[in-house]
Design a protein around this motif. Sequence first.
Motif, PDB file in Angstrom:
ATOM      1  N   ASN A  27      29.161  26.953 -10.929  1.00 37.15           N
ATOM      2  CA  ASN A  27      27.591  27.043 -10.685  1.00 37.15           C
ATOM      3  C   ASN A  27      27.240  25.947  -9.768  1.00 37.15           C
ATOM      4  N   TYR A  31      26.251  26.466  -6.040  1.00 34.95           N
ATOM      5  CA  TYR A  31      24.875  25.872  -5.815  1.00 34.95           C
ATOM      6  C   TYR A  31      24.942  24.861  -4.597  1.00 34.95           C
ATOM      7  N   SER A  35      22.798  25.244  -1.118  1.00 33.99           N
ATOM      8  CA  SER A  35      21.828  24.071  -0.763  1.00 33.99           C
ATOM      9  C   SER A  35      22.247  23.343   0.401  1.00 33.99           C
ATOM     10  N   HIS A  59      22.895  19.172  -9.993  1.00 37.71           N
ATOM     11  CA  HIS A  59      21.870  18.941  -8.884  1.00 37.71           C
ATOM     12  C   HIS A  59      20.401  18.962  -9.675  1.00 37.71           C
ATOM     13  N   PHE A  62      19.047  22.146  -8.951  1.00 28.94           N
ATOM     14  CA  PHE A  62      19.831  23.335  -9.674  1.00 28.94           C
ATOM     15  C   PHE A  62      18.818  23.377 -10.991  1.00 28.94           C
ATOM     16  N   GLN A  66      16.451  26.480 -12.569  1.00 26.62           N
ATOM     17  CA  GLN A  66      16.525  27.314 -14.025  1.00 26.62           C
ATOM     18  C   GLN A  66      15.048  27.504 -14.478  1.00 26.62           C
TER      19      GLN A  66
END
Length: 142
Positions: A27, A31, A35, A59, A62, A66
């Motif tokens: 993930n 990301y 990004s 991050h 990140f 969520q």
Amino acid sequence: MSAAVRYDEVEAGQEIPAVDYNVRRLNLVMYAGASGDFNQIHWNERFAKMVGLPDVIAHGMFTMAQAGRFVTDWAGDPGAVVDFGVRFSSMVVVPDDDQGATVTVSGVVEEKLEDKKVVIGLTARSGDARVLSKARAVVQLT
């Protein structure tokens, strides 16, 4: 997308049930690509430990995303969030195993405003650590 939450269905103090978001290193790599943040602390365990971190960390943005996902899923409309802010208070450490890490996000309706808007206070935790603080979203409901 879930059904849109209606303004007249919520009350101040109402809790929004927690949701767990699993975070694996894959993930973080995905990301990073989206990004443009390829800082090695987010994917290279050797480098992360060399600079004094316990392991690779997610991050901050990140983790914030969520919490934003939690709010938009609850509201049933990705365009419903009109204001959103957090402070980063701890790291999400992501080990290189099948479990990865978990970010648990929950919320409470703190206030009902005019024009069918509500203020949602958010809590985000990973393990024993609160990873976001002062996390708030203003959401436009129907």
